[in-house]
Design a protein around this motif. Structure first.
Motif, short mmCIF file in Angstrom:
data_model
loop_
_atom_site.label_atom_id
_atom_site.label_comp_id
_atom_site.label_asym_id
_atom_site.label_seq_id
_atom_site.Cartn_x
_atom_site.Cartn_y
_atom_site.Cartn_z
N VAL A 103 0.85 -1.18 0.00
CA VAL A 103 0.00 0.00 0.00
C VAL A 103 0.89 1.24 0.00
O VAL A 103 1.77 1.39 0.86
CB VAL A 103 -0.94 0.00 1.23
CG1 VAL A 103 -1.75 1.30 1.28
CG2 VAL A 103 -1.86 -1.21 1.19
N GLU A 104 0.68 2.10 -0.96
CA GLU A 104 1.51 3.30 -1.08
C GLU A 104 1.33 4.24 0.12
O GLU A 104 0.21 4.40 0.64
CB GLU A 104 1.15 4.06 -2.37
CG GLU A 104 1.56 3.33 -3.63
CD GLU A 104 1.33 4.18 -4.86
OE1 GLU A 104 1.04 5.38 -4.70
OE2 GLU A 104 1.44 3.65 -5.98
N GLY A 105 2.44 4.84 0.56
CA GLY A 105 2.39 5.80 1.65
C GLY A 105 2.26 5.17 3.02
O GLY A 105 2.14 5.88 4.02
N ASP A 106 2.30 3.84 3.07
CA ASP A 106 2.12 3.14 4.35
C ASP A 106 3.48 2.64 4.83
O ASP A 106 3.79 1.46 4.76
CB ASP A 106 1.14 1.98 4.15
CG ASP A 106 0.77 1.29 5.45
OD1 ASP A 106 1.15 1.80 6.50
OD2 ASP A 106 0.10 0.26 5.40
N GLU A 107 4.30 3.57 5.30
CA GLU A 107 5.68 3.23 5.63
C GLU A 107 5.81 2.40 6.91
O GLU A 107 6.68 1.55 7.02
CB GLU A 107 6.51 4.51 5.76
CG GLU A 107 6.66 5.28 4.46
CD GLU A 107 7.31 4.44 3.38
OE1 GLU A 107 8.32 3.78 3.67
OE2 GLU A 107 6.81 4.46 2.24
N ASP A 108 4.95 2.62 7.88
CA ASP A 108 5.07 1.94 9.16
C ASP A 108 4.36 0.59 9.20
O ASP A 108 4.92 -0.42 9.61
CB ASP A 108 4.51 2.84 10.28
CG ASP A 108 5.32 4.12 10.44
OD1 ASP A 108 6.55 4.06 10.20
OD2 ASP A 108 4.74 5.15 10.79
#
Length: 272
Positions: free
Chosen positions: A214-219
């Motif tokens: 999922v894009e932008g879901d770094e954590d």
């Protein structure tokens, strides 16, 4: 660029057909080998594959070996990469069928002086017994399983990101062979995991589905099945809502606690 994860459930294992959970780290059945070789024929993206990664259990490694051996892009010089065995991808339970073999046994079974089929470098000595320690990350508790799944996703993303750095402009295409029940934790998709009061899976033996991060879901490092993969399986059926997934997850947690009582009845002290 995009990191594509081709999730595969292992082909039929001896414990699947015999319903015998006392078998230690069972291999594939004859049908399981046939399912894996059919996978080698029917899987449409062999020419895209950049990595082969598997749970260290014999049935998953064998599925990967027969289903994807000598496939994919390999290294820049044309050499095929070995299958990377990741302990985080192993199955949930502490029953003998879900407890793996030692590094030495796996090395003797899969590797020779002429060819390294499986890369065992990420398996610490004694990895197969860690889940028998209730304080271990590999213990079959809901919070530990979720953390293990998160670590597995993070490791897969790291591998994909490294490939993209080393190969600018190219996508990473990673085959991951794991187990039906653990795949639900890996994907956060709880649909089909519980059946008749037991933790299981709706993934068929040797079934594959495609996921992206999922894009932008770094954590959180979440995975989501691609639209193409979903439509291939489900047609126009809508995906479950987050509320529906949370309800299913609550049920999974209850069933898992009940299942652990049954696991204890067949869990024994293992000696290598």
């Amino acid at each position: 660029m995009t990191i594509y994860i081709y999730l595969v459930r292992h082909a039929q294992g001896q414990h699947n057909v015999a319903a015998d959970h006392t078998l230690r780290d069972p291999d594939l059945t004859a049908l399981g080998i046939e399912q894996s070789t059919q996978l080698a024929i029917s899987f449409p993206y062999h020419d895209r594959i950049t990595h082969l990664i598997s749970s260290p259990m014999r049935r998953t490694l064998r599925t990967c070996f027969y289903g994807f051996k000598n496939r994919g892009k390999g290294d820049d010089n044309g050499t095929r990469k070995p299958i990377l065995a990741l302990p985080e991808l192993q199955e949930l339970s502490t029953m003998p069928c879900d407890v793996g073999s030692s590094v030495a046994k796996l090395d003797a079974e899969f590797n020779t002086s002429e060819e390294k089929v499986v890369d065992l470098s990420e398996l610490p000595d004694g990895w197969q017994l860690f889940k028998l320690d209730s304080n271990s990350l590999f213990a079959p508790n809901m919070d530990r399983l979720e953390k293990r799944a998160w670590q597995a996703r993070r490791r897969l993303r790291e591998i994909g990101q490294k490939y993209e750095r080393d190969h600018p402009g190219q996508d990473a295409h990673i085959v991951v062979v794991s187990h039906g029940a653990f795949i639900h934790f890996l994907t956060g998709d709880w649909e089909g995991m519980t059946k008749e009061g037991q933790a299981g899976t709706d993934w068929r033996n040797a079934e594959w589905r495609v996921f992206e991060f999922v894009e932008g879901d770094e954590d959180e490092v979440r995975l989501r099945e691609t639209e193409e993969s979903w439509r291939r399986r489900k047609g126009d059926t809508p995906r479950l809502t987050e509320t529906q997934q949370r309800e299913l997850k609550t049920n999974v947690e209850k069933v898992l606690e009940e299942d652990k009582k049954e696991w204890k009845k067949v869990t024994v002290c293992f000696q290598e």
